[in-house]
Design a protein around this motif. Sequence first.
Motif, short mmCIF file in Angstrom:
data_model
loop_
_atom_site.label_atom_id
_atom_site.label_comp_id
_atom_site.label_asym_id
_atom_site.label_seq_id
_atom_site.Cartn_x
_atom_site.Cartn_y
_atom_site.Cartn_z
N VAL A 336 0.73 -1.09 0.07
CA VAL A 336 -0.14 -0.06 0.04
C VAL A 336 0.69 1.21 -0.10
O VAL A 336 0.62 2.12 -0.74
N ALA A 337 1.84 1.25 0.92
CA ALA A 337 2.71 2.24 1.01
C ALA A 337 3.56 2.73 -0.24
O ALA A 337 3.66 3.94 -0.98
N GLY A 338 3.93 1.58 -1.04
CA GLY A 338 4.63 1.68 -2.17
C GLY A 338 3.93 2.27 -3.21
O GLY A 338 4.32 3.06 -4.03
N LEU A 339 2.44 1.93 -3.29
CA LEU A 339 1.77 2.36 -4.32
C LEU A 339 1.63 3.99 -4.24
O LEU A 339 1.68 4.74 -5.33
N VAL A 340 1.51 4.56 -2.94
CA VAL A 340 1.29 5.80 -2.84
C VAL A 340 2.58 6.48 -3.07
O VAL A 340 2.56 7.81 -3.76
N GLU A 341 3.59 5.98 -2.51
CA GLU A 341 4.93 6.59 -2.61
C GLU A 341 5.32 6.88 -4.40
O GLU A 341 5.96 7.88 -4.42
N ARG A 342 4.88 5.86 -5.11
CA ARG A 342 5.15 5.85 -6.51
C ARG A 342 4.18 6.75 -7.31
O ARG A 342 4.17 6.71 -8.47
N ALA A 343 3.05 7.08 -6.64
CA ALA A 343 2.11 8.23 -7.44
C ALA A 343 2.92 9.03 -8.37
O ALA A 343 3.91 9.90 -7.90
N PRO A 344 2.39 9.43 -9.40
CA PRO A 344 2.84 10.37 -10.33
C PRO A 344 2.96 11.59 -10.31
O PRO A 344 2.17 11.96 -9.28
N GLU A 345 3.70 12.65 -10.57
CA GLU A 345 3.69 14.01 -10.44
C GLU A 345 2.40 14.66 -10.54
O GLU A 345 2.09 15.57 -10.01
N HIS A 346 1.55 14.26 -11.59
CA HIS A 346 0.30 14.83 -11.95
C HIS A 346 -0.79 14.65 -10.74
O HIS A 346 -1.73 15.23 -10.87
N ALA A 347 -0.35 13.63 -9.81
CA ALA A 347 -1.39 13.10 -8.91
C ALA A 347 -1.28 14.15 -7.64
O ALA A 347 -0.43 14.75 -7.45
N ARG A 348 -2.49 14.30 -6.85
CA ARG A 348 -2.58 15.23 -5.89
C ARG A 348 -2.83 14.17 -4.57
O ARG A 348 -3.88 13.69 -4.60
N VAL A 349 -1.86 14.07 -3.72
CA VAL A 349 -2.20 13.24 -2.24
C VAL A 349 -2.96 14.45 -1.39
O VAL A 349 -2.37 15.41 -0.84
N THR A 350 -4.15 14.45 -1.36
CA THR A 350 -4.93 15.47 -0.71
C THR A 350 -4.77 15.41 0.86
O THR A 350 -5.03 16.31 1.47
N THR A 351 -4.93 14.03 1.27
CA THR A 351 -4.78 14.03 2.68
C THR A 351 -4.10 12.69 2.73
O THR A 351 -4.20 11.71 1.91
N GLY A 352 -3.34 12.13 3.99
CA GLY A 352 -2.71 11.03 4.27
C GLY A 352 -1.41 10.60 3.57
O GLY A 352 -0.64 11.48 3.35
N GLY A 353 -1.16 9.48 3.10
CA GLY A 353 -0.24 8.96 2.44
C GLY A 353 1.11 8.59 3.37
O GLY A 353 2.09 8.35 2.93
N ASN A 354 0.65 8.08 4.61
CA ASN A 354 1.82 8.02 5.51
C ASN A 354 1.43 6.78 6.30
O ASN A 354 0.24 6.63 6.86
#
Length: 481
Positions: A336-354
Amino acid sequence: MPEKKVFHNVIDGTVQAAASGAMMDIVNPSTGEVYASAPNSDEHDVDLAFRAAATAFEKWRWSTPSERQRALLKLADVIEDGAEELIAIESENTGKPIALTRSEEIPPMVDQIRFFAGAARVLEGKSSGEYMRGFTSSTRREPIGPVAQVAPWNYPMMMSVWKFAPALAAGNTVVLKPSDTTPASSYWMVEKMQEIFPPGVCNLVCGDRDTGTALTRHKVPQLVSITGSTRAGIAVATAAAADVKRAHLELGGKAPVVVFDDADIPAAIEGISVAGLFNGGQDCTAATRVIVQQGIYDEFVAALTEAAQQARTGYDPADEDILYGPINNAHQLGHVAGLVERAPEHARVTTGGNRIGDRGYFYEATIVADLRQDDELIRTEIFGPVLTVQKFADEDEALRLANDTEYGLASSVWTTNINTAARMSARLDFGCVWVNTHIPLIAEMPHGGFKHSGYGKDLSMYGLEDYTRIKHVMLHHGFEG
């Protein structure tokens, strides 16, 4: 320090250790610490279990529907009466919140067992008739035989019920293998079953992936049923095909959640956030792939972000304010963490991610917006508390985005326009379409998917029929009219 618990196999009515003595550590995902051990069974243990199941089948197959009904109803009562003990066991093994396990899992499990108890008495087939002069034809719906079943770790006790209840109701015998990380509640239930069912009717064999392979390759079972990942399902189907066994597959999902601009936005936010984050998103039907019409997109992302920020997790499963517990294991947390960490530059993590803390396997409720259809987060089953959000312009684009996936298990449509709902529910390529809701399941309706989500049906009469075989009987009586 509390004494470490020990779980066991249950074979031919008796509690047994693995013949080799091999054991696996069982970890509480809320703490990340070993709290129990269970057998790591090998081919010898699997063979003992199937020998017991085959012997028991010779009598159990001739039990009447009413006898099977009475046994299942007794089991439902035992689970209902022992609910608090079972909830505590499940919570320790999975980290699930106690209050939600009590309200959202025990009642459906008991109801599902009672449903199959009744369904055993109403199996239907074509009526007898003379389809050729001088002959009467009829069909028999029979149990398949001993069956192998593999349950997953996301809903260990409920998925075990989905496995053994229809199989036993139809007159089969069972060898059940729980996940190697979550054997506790299955062990409790199968041990209780020995007081109700004849020896060998339901057997439990604990172990790792190699144990599951031994179940699938054994000569005795006539059907292998698995709820798990697509990868695991393909492996089971491949091994079963080598011996022309049936495979009953309920596999992964990537549920699209299509929100039109005429939707009731507050209701959609509440329903989608709960359906996406409940059980930490560890649900093959989880509402994690949200596709929102462009006119309300920014408003919706902001509101969904706020809802995720309100969603609580925590170390204490007795805390009634938490919505979800930990991710099941360290490997899944890394996924799960790896998928979020590899999110592309155009994506916005608006909350969370840790990750939360360094104790147990907790992860923040996470929203990732502005994703594109070919992004890894859109293509891959996340199985964690992460919701992705995409934008669409019109109905045709929404359908293209929704259906463009290898999975086909579940979906939902959020709109106040009944014509839109009707068109979408017909055109969405998924085994379930919810309208203005997401995730409720009922015993009377089938649960199962298309494509890489598998082709087995759980629940309903269809789920019961999957554990039967059809025989044509033709009688020559000579009367031609």
